[in-house]
Design an enzyme around this catalytic site. Structure first.
Site, PDB file in Angstrom:
ATOM      1  N   ARG A  92       0.795  -1.233   0.000  1.00  0.00           N
ATOM      2  CA  ARG A  92       0.000   0.000   0.000  1.00  0.00           C
ATOM      3  C   ARG A  92       0.828   1.283   0.000  1.00  0.00           C
ATOM      4  O   ARG A  92       1.913   1.309   0.579  1.00  0.00           O
ATOM      5  CB  ARG A  92      -0.923   0.003   1.227  1.00  0.00           C
ATOM      6  CG  ARG A  92      -1.994  -1.060   1.115  1.00  0.00           C
ATOM      7  CD  ARG A  92      -2.756  -1.228   2.395  1.00  0.00           C
ATOM      8  NE  ARG A  92      -3.818  -2.210   2.231  1.00  0.00           N
ATOM      9  CZ  ARG A  92      -3.640  -3.532   2.271  1.00  0.00           C
ATOM     10  NH1 ARG A  92      -2.450  -4.038   2.482  1.00  0.00           N
ATOM     11  NH2 ARG A  92      -4.667  -4.350   2.093  1.00  0.00           N
ATOM     12  N   HIS A 117      -1.014  -2.460  -4.501  1.00  0.00           N
ATOM     13  CA  HIS A 117      -0.467  -3.362  -5.523  1.00  0.00           C
ATOM     14  C   HIS A 117      -0.395  -2.765  -6.934  1.00  0.00           C
ATOM     15  O   HIS A 117      -0.671  -3.442  -7.916  1.00  0.00           O
ATOM     16  CB  HIS A 117      -1.256  -4.668  -5.554  1.00  0.00           C
ATOM     17  CG  HIS A 117      -1.075  -5.530  -4.323  1.00  0.00           C
ATOM     18  ND1 HIS A 117       0.046  -5.506  -3.536  1.00  0.00           N
ATOM     19  CD2 HIS A 117      -1.909  -6.462  -3.758  1.00  0.00           C
ATOM     20  CE1 HIS A 117      -0.081  -6.369  -2.544  1.00  0.00           C
ATOM     21  NE2 HIS A 117      -1.253  -6.956  -2.646  1.00  0.00           N
ATOM     22  N   HIS A 192       2.891 -12.774  -5.727  1.00  0.00           N
ATOM     23  CA  HIS A 192       1.808 -12.898  -4.751  1.00  0.00           C
ATOM     24  C   HIS A 192       1.251 -14.324  -4.696  1.00  0.00           C
ATOM     25  O   HIS A 192       0.025 -14.521  -4.695  1.00  0.00           O
ATOM     26  CB  HIS A 192       0.714 -11.894  -5.102  1.00  0.00           C
ATOM     27  CG  HIS A 192      -0.116 -11.437  -3.951  1.00  0.00           C
ATOM     28  ND1 HIS A 192      -0.925 -12.293  -3.219  1.00  0.00           N
ATOM     29  CD2 HIS A 192      -0.272 -10.218  -3.382  1.00  0.00           C
ATOM     30  CE1 HIS A 192      -1.545 -11.611  -2.281  1.00  0.00           C
ATOM     31  NE2 HIS A 192      -1.164 -10.348  -2.344  1.00  0.00           N
ATOM     32  N   GLU A 331       5.323 -12.576   0.588  1.00  0.00           N
ATOM     33  CA  GLU A 331       5.614 -11.532  -0.402  1.00  0.00           C
ATOM     34  C   GLU A 331       6.875 -10.798   0.027  1.00  0.00           C
ATOM     35  O   GLU A 331       6.834  -9.957   0.925  1.00  0.00           O
ATOM     36  CB  GLU A 331       4.438 -10.563  -0.486  1.00  0.00           C
ATOM     37  CG  GLU A 331       3.123 -11.213  -0.840  1.00  0.00           C
ATOM     38  CD  GLU A 331       1.941 -10.349  -0.408  1.00  0.00           C
ATOM     39  OE1 GLU A 331       1.863  -9.190  -0.829  1.00  0.00           O
ATOM     40  OE2 GLU A 331       1.105 -10.837   0.365  1.00  0.00           O
TER      41      GLU A 331
END
Ligand code: BGC
Length: 367
Positions: A92, A117, A192, A331
């Site tokens: 974010r 993203h 992801h 991630e």
């Protein structure tokens, strides 16, 4: 075949449909020759399936994926980013705003009140150019490239991105990321994949799977998952995975951070020693029942472990209907909202510089 009977690593491709605007998409299949099979498609560079053997040599699909391209396309902006390449900025950016060289940039607010993203039509929704590269018998590689034009999704600079997927005969899947720009910009690249070592759709989700994260601290967040600031010690919190701990052990603890995020959805600050430019041990996941293990190494400063908190049984995948805690992501990335935190490791890239990063996912078996 048992996993000890090694064969040469292979790479094949087949058509996998077309996007809404008529672009052909291909599906690529890599085999390690030692039981691991990785499938990915050119749309989003998305990993659609990873087959990994258990201690008896039986393979299961250890990531969440969907059966067809149409299944991915129809998710649109509700996509949970299954297995996709994420850019330009993974995670974010607060309120979709950041400043660079005194200029303010505005991004789409696709995860109110923040940008998530890389935006609405980000790297996960592009058809990447895929070129198989040299195979050695011990490894197969494919190079995925994308040009992201100046201003793409609000980010400055033309970004040339190259991601290389390599599967080697030690059952390691290596992702390298490289990028250059023609103007000062920011970037944060990751993949992801949602992992479940018992196999996608396993009835107990990832609760019994044992996670280790090489981190003494993590980044507590606000309700919108933006880090509050300084990292805090994991000691005495449900975020302490320094010793192997089942994911389900503390996920229901009465902890404000877990309540806000509906589970784990945080960035751990990876402990580093020695040469920080080399991939170092970041995390390990073990499924005691099957014996499948996954070790993650990276040169990135952080890892976002997310327990699929927002999967709410609305998507039917290869492994059945996907629900909360069906999987955990690893991630590897810079910290969320870094462009607004000058004290975090920088995510800026300037013309003439080459961004380079490596993450390794090594599959194995515990006897
Ligand atoms: C984020 C989650 C988000 C998920 C899917 C993860 O990287 O941390 O909050 O729901 O991606 O978008």
């Amino acid at each position: 075949m048992t996993t000890s009977e090694a064969q040469a690593a292979t790479l094949g491709s087949a058509p996998f449909g077309t996007t809404g605007d008529g672009k052909p998409v291909s599906l690529y299949t890599m085999t390690s020759g030692r039981g691991v099979v990785v499938k990915f498609m050119s749309y989003g560079g998305t990993l659609t399936q990873i087959m990994a053997p258990d201690r008896n040599g039986h393979a299961a699909d250890v990531i969440l994926g969907l059966p067809t391209l149409a299944d991915y396309l129809k998710l649109g902006s509700a996509s949970p980013y299954f297995g996709a390449l994420i850019g330009r900025y993974a995670n974010r950016i607060a309120k979709g705003r950041f400043s660079l060289d005194g200029k303010e940039y505005t991004l789409a607010i696709n995860n109110p009140p923040n940008a998530l993203h890389g935006g609405l039509e980000a790297f996960d929704k592009r058809v990447w150019t895929v070129e198989p590269t040299a195979t050695s018998g011990h490894a197969v590689s494919a190079r995925l490239t994308l040009t992201s034009p100046d201003g793409d999704q609000g980010y400055p600079g033309t970004l040339q991105v190259t991601v290389t997927y390599t599967l080697s005969d030690d059952n390691a899947f290596t992702i390298t990321y490289q990028a250059t720009t023609d103007k000062d910009t920011v970037l944060n690249l990751t993949n992801h994949a949602y992992f479940n070592l018992a196999g996608a759709g396993a009835p107990d989700g990832v609760y019994p799977q044992v996670l280790t994260i090489n981190a003494d601290s993590y980044l507590p967040t606000d309700a919108g998952a933006i880090p509050l600031g300084a990292a805090e010690s994991v000691a005495g919190t449900p975020f302490d995975f320094r010793k192997p701990t089942p994911i389900g052990a503390h996920i229901r603890d009465n902890n404000e951070q877990l309540l806000m995020a509906h589970g784990y959805d945080h960035n751990w600050v990876l402990s580093k020693t020695g040469d920080r430019s080399q991939p170092q041990f970041a995390a390990r996941l073990v499924d005691p029942a099957s014996g499948r293990t996954l070790e993650c190494l990276t040169d990135q400063p952080g890892i976002q472990a997310y327990t699929s908190n927002f999967l709410t049984a609305t998507i039917a995948g290869i492994g059945g209907i996907y629900r909360q805690t069906d999987a955990v992501t690893m991630e590897t990335q810079h910290y969320p909202d870094s462009p607004n935190h000058p004290d975090y490791p920088t995510t800026e890239l300037k013309p003439g510089e080459i961004f380079h990063s490596t993450t390794i996912f090594r599959f194995g078996v515990a006897r």
